[in-house]
Enzyme design. Structure first.
Site, PDB file in Angstrom:
ATOM      1  N   GLU A 135       4.932  -6.361   2.094  1.00  0.00           N
ATOM      2  CA  GLU A 135       4.673  -6.976   0.786  1.00  0.00           C
ATOM      3  C   GLU A 135       4.161  -5.924  -0.198  1.00  0.00           C
ATOM      4  O   GLU A 135       3.013  -5.962  -0.627  1.00  0.00           O
ATOM      5  CB  GLU A 135       3.692  -8.148   0.930  1.00  0.00           C
ATOM      6  CG  GLU A 135       2.489  -7.832   1.795  1.00  0.00           C
ATOM      7  CD  GLU A 135       1.545  -9.007   1.990  1.00  0.00           C
ATOM      8  OE1 GLU A 135       1.958 -10.157   1.829  1.00  0.00           O
ATOM      9  OE2 GLU A 135       0.372  -8.747   2.307  1.00  0.00           O
ATOM     10  N   GLY A 171       0.790  -1.233   0.000  1.00  0.00           N
ATOM     11  CA  GLY A 171       0.000   0.000   0.000  1.00  0.00           C
ATOM     12  C   GLY A 171       0.819   1.278   0.000  1.00  0.00           C
ATOM     13  O   GLY A 171       0.269   2.357   0.218  1.00  0.00           O
ATOM     14  N   CYS A 227     -15.049   1.764 -28.236  1.00  0.00           N
ATOM     15  CA  CYS A 227     -16.314   2.456 -28.473  1.00  0.00           C
ATOM     16  C   CYS A 227     -17.028   2.703 -27.149  1.00  0.00           C
ATOM     17  O   CYS A 227     -18.143   2.231 -26.935  1.00  0.00           O
ATOM     18  CB  CYS A 227     -17.179   1.636 -29.415  1.00  0.00           C
ATOM     19  SG  CYS A 227     -16.261   1.104 -30.866  1.00  0.00           S
ATOM     20  N   GLY A 231       3.567  -3.869  -3.687  1.00  0.00           N
ATOM     21  CA  GLY A 231       3.374  -4.219  -5.092  1.00  0.00           C
ATOM     22  C   GLY A 231       3.585  -2.994  -5.962  1.00  0.00           C
ATOM     23  O   GLY A 231       4.641  -2.807  -6.578  1.00  0.00           O
TER      24      GLY A 231
END
Ligand code: PLP
Length: 395
Positions: free
Chosen positions: A269, A235, A346, A271
């Site tokens: 941990e 985080g 689209c 990321g």
């Protein structure tokens, strides 16, 4: 100011209609080494879901103590690419085939009492806790209130009862070698389920002081249970509005060392903050037009390749590079003007950046920065069946 590495420029010079991802592996290596250096004393696992690309995993590996995975698919991939790295296994809603992997995991993150009952030992478990602490300022909150992630005090208490009463299950105070025999239930087949500590991944997008405050709360909680191992989650903030602003890893590492007591194991941990900066997504300008007074640049790619700006609601930072194939008959003299950069899906949601100052003309290459985490692997590639990007690795 976004500095584009020469290797990324080289890919841009030969870029055709098909977009490209470029991963700057030397930059990733330097970044991971720097993170490792200032978080000494803390175990560093990488959250594979941020970017599971095999080259990225291999580049990170020398700087890691392990990997964190959240599915059987990630487990199979991670252990195939890096068979020697310990793997922490987490994630809500684990299916039977995943529970069967518990004996192969370095740590198992238990998300609920029901999961613990279903768990087949031997397993070294951390209880994932969702503390009722404020997570103000977070980009995403996985804890601090009612979410499907982890357990509140009641859930934790139930797990502790299960662990204490289950045949062979060892409580927090037990540090004897694993006895043969039983897990929480089903004494016949199972090995011990051993409680190692607590796991918390409460919020993402926080700066070091806020993450340290959460760490303090998690440590206090775990110590209250008599535990000495703490996975404090990821985080760490990544600021897409300011590519030069970086999470203060040195402050965080120092803070964690100050919080830790002798004999305790602290693990993180991360990321996003590990890999976001090493990735680039390159795509050509196909069309520039003005509609109801607003200027649009339509790109050959789209957010089906780089979903990050849609999911996070930001303008993806970019640099404009000369392309190989400038289209003849430029529709307007390029001048810096507010431009909305869109893909060619689209749907009006296919927007990379809104009304940002840019001078673009058909044939230019737009190099989106900070495309190394939650980018390609979270994107809906098959929507509209456009060609997939090519992948390039610097280094
Ligand atoms: C996603 C996740 C992480 C990594 O979070 P980042 O914000 O990418 O650092 C770490 N731990 C758990 C349990 C996660 O789900």
């Amino acid at each position: 100011m976004i500095e584009v590495p020469e290797g990324v420029r080289a890919v841009a010079r030969s870029l055709g209609d098909v977009p490209a991802y470029v991963y700057d592996l030397p930059a990733l290596d330097r970044h991971a080494a720097a993170v490792r250096a200032v978080t000494e004393g803390v175990e560093l696992h990488y959250a594979v879901k941020a970017n599971p690309d095999a080259e990225i995993l291999r580049t990170l590996a020398p700087h890691l103590d392990g990997l964190e995975v959240s599915s059987g698919g990630e487990f199979a991939h991670a252990t195939a690419v890096l068979p020697d790295l310990p793997v922490s296994f987490g994630g809500p809603g684990k299916i039977e085939a995943e529970l069967a992997l518990a004996p192969s995991a370095y740590r198992w993150h238990v998300e609920s009492p029901a999961e613990l009952r279903r768990l087949t030992g031997p397993a070294e478990v951390l209880l994932r806790v969702n503390l009722g602490v404020p997570v103000a300022g977070a980009a995403l909150a996985m804890g601090g209130g009612a979410t499907p992630f982890g357990m509140d005090g009641e859930g934790v208490a139930e797990c502790l009862r299960l662990l204490a009463t289950g045949p062979g299950a060892e409580g927090p105070a037990a540090h004897r070698p694993a006895p043969h025999g039983a897990g929480v239930h089903d004494p016949g087949r199972r090995g011990p389920v051993r409680l190692r500590g607590v796991h918390a991944h409460l919020a993402s997008g926080l700066a070091a002081p806020a993450l340290l405050e959460l760490a303090e709360a998690v440590l206090a909680y775990g110590r209250g249970l008599g535990l000495a191992e703490f996975n404090l989650g990821g985080g760490m903030a990544v600021d897409y509005a300011d590519p030069d602003a970086r999470f203060d890893w040195a402050e965080y590492g120092r803070g964690l060392r100050d919080l830790a007591r002798p004999g305790e194991t602290l693990r993180i941990e991360p990321g996003r903050a590990m890999t976001a900066y090493c990735g680039w997504y390159l795509t050509r300008v196909i069309d520039v037009k003005r509609v109801h007074g607003e200027r649009f640049a339509v790109l050959s790619g789209g957010t089906h390749h780089l979903r990050t700006p849609v999911t996070k609601g930001h303008d993806q930072p970019f640099a404009v590079l000369g392309g190989a194939t400038k289209t003849a008959g430029t529709v307007e003299i390029p001048q810096i003007a507010p431009t909305t950069l869109v893909g060619r899906l689209c749907t009006p949601k296919d927007v990379f950046a809104r009304r940002v100052p840019a001078a673009l003309e058909p044939g230019d290459v737009v190099a989106f920065a900070m495309a190394g985490a939650y980018a390609w692997n979270i994107s809906h590639h098959d929507f509209l069946m456009h060609p997939k990007p090519s992948f390039h690795y610097l280094g």
